[in-house]
Motif scaffolding. Structure first.
Motif, PDB file in Angstrom:
ATOM      1  N   GLY A  11       5.095  19.060  -1.767  1.00  0.00           N
ATOM      2  CA  GLY A  11       6.023  18.870  -0.651  1.00  0.00           C
ATOM      3  C   GLY A  11       6.380  17.423  -0.346  1.00  0.00           C
ATOM      4  O   GLY A  11       7.134  17.171   0.588  1.00  0.00           O
ATOM      5  N   LYS A  12       5.849  16.461  -1.107  1.00  0.00           N
ATOM      6  CA  LYS A  12       6.143  15.044  -0.868  1.00  0.00           C
ATOM      7  C   LYS A  12       6.809  14.441  -2.102  1.00  0.00           C
ATOM      8  O   LYS A  12       6.471  14.782  -3.232  1.00  0.00           O
ATOM      9  N   TRP A  13       7.733  13.497  -1.861  1.00  0.00           N
ATOM     10  CA  TRP A  13       8.436  12.836  -2.964  1.00  0.00           C
ATOM     11  C   TRP A  13       7.654  11.615  -3.428  1.00  0.00           C
ATOM     12  O   TRP A  13       7.190  10.817  -2.617  1.00  0.00           O
TER      13      TRP A  13
ATOM     14  N   THR B 230       3.154   6.015  -2.740  1.00  0.00           N
ATOM     15  CA  THR B 230       4.305   6.868  -3.049  1.00  0.00           C
ATOM     16  C   THR B 230       4.660   6.847  -4.529  1.00  0.00           C
ATOM     17  O   THR B 230       5.718   7.326  -4.917  1.00  0.00           O
ATOM     18  N   HIS B 231       3.777   6.295  -5.342  1.00  0.00           N
ATOM     19  CA  HIS B 231       3.957   6.298  -6.798  1.00  0.00           C
ATOM     20  C   HIS B 231       3.274   7.546  -7.346  1.00  0.00           C
ATOM     21  O   HIS B 231       2.185   7.912  -6.900  1.00  0.00           O
TER      22      HIS B 231
ATOM     23  N   LYS C  53       0.956   8.672 -12.899  1.00  0.00           N
ATOM     24  CA  LYS C  53       1.411   7.447 -13.568  1.00  0.00           C
ATOM     25  C   LYS C  53       0.846   6.206 -12.874  1.00  0.00           C
ATOM     26  O   LYS C  53       1.353   5.111 -13.035  1.00  0.00           O
ATOM     27  N   GLY C  54      -0.207   6.396 -12.100  1.00  0.00           N
ATOM     28  CA  GLY C  54      -0.790   5.312 -11.317  1.00  0.00           C
ATOM     29  C   GLY C  54      -1.247   4.119 -12.125  1.00  0.00           C
ATOM     30  O   GLY C  54      -1.201   2.984 -11.657  1.00  0.00           O
TER      31      GLY C  54
ATOM     32  N   GLU D  84       0.837  -1.201   0.000  1.00  0.00           N
ATOM     33  CA  GLU D  84       0.000   0.000   0.000  1.00  0.00           C
ATOM     34  C   GLU D  84       0.877   1.257   0.000  1.00  0.00           C
ATOM     35  O   GLU D  84       0.576   2.251  -0.660  1.00  0.00           O
ATOM     36  N   TYR D  85       1.992   1.204   0.743  1.00  0.00           N
ATOM     37  CA  TYR D  85       2.921   2.332   0.784  1.00  0.00           C
ATOM     38  C   TYR D  85       3.578   2.533  -0.578  1.00  0.00           C
ATOM     39  O   TYR D  85       3.733   3.663  -1.034  1.00  0.00           O
TER      40      TYR D  85
END
Length: 127
Positions: free
Chosen positions: A85-87, A19-20, A24-25, A14-15
């Motif tokens: 703000g998130k990678w 984080t993808h 491009k999901g 799930e993580y």
């Protein structure tokens, strides 16, 4: 990258999905990711190089794992993008190992055997 590796190693797919890069999901195959996570014994992560330029980052890494008794390596140059703000993992390309360069000259079939027997290679050690 380390957190995504840990997610694969612990089965927290799930993580990996979260984080993808959302744009491009559709490229993520959840079933395959879960199977790879479950089937592999994760042996370690080597980060070779990192760099950032604004909202983009590159990570070259090798994920070492064992599957069906065979030790394997996944080497990749991964592109991450910072969104709000998130990678997020955006894309990656496999890094091929450098070609093997022969140090010793190749011994021909009719050349003397390198063992020093005086016989032709094809009738001695190459036989």
């Amino acid at each position: 990258m380390r957190s995504r590796y840990t997610a694969y190693a612990t089965g927290a797919v799930e993580y990996v999905l979260a984080t993808h890069d959302p744009s491009k999901g559709e490229e993520v195959d959840e079933a395959s990711a879960r199977e790879w996570s479950r089937m592999a014994t994760w042996d370690g992560l080597e980060v070779h190089e990192t760099s950032t330029a604004g909202d983009e980052g590159l990570v070259e890494f090798t994920a070492n794992y064992t599957m069906r008794g065979q030790k394997l390596r996944h080497r990749e140059r991964a592109l991450f993008k910072k969104i709000d703000g998130k990678w997020f993992y955006h894309d990656g390309e496999m890094v091929k190992p450098p070609p093997v360069i022969r140090v010793e000259p190749k011994v021909g079939r009719n050349d003397p055997c390198p063992c020093g027997s005086g016989k032709k290679s094809k009738k001695c050690c190459a036989a």
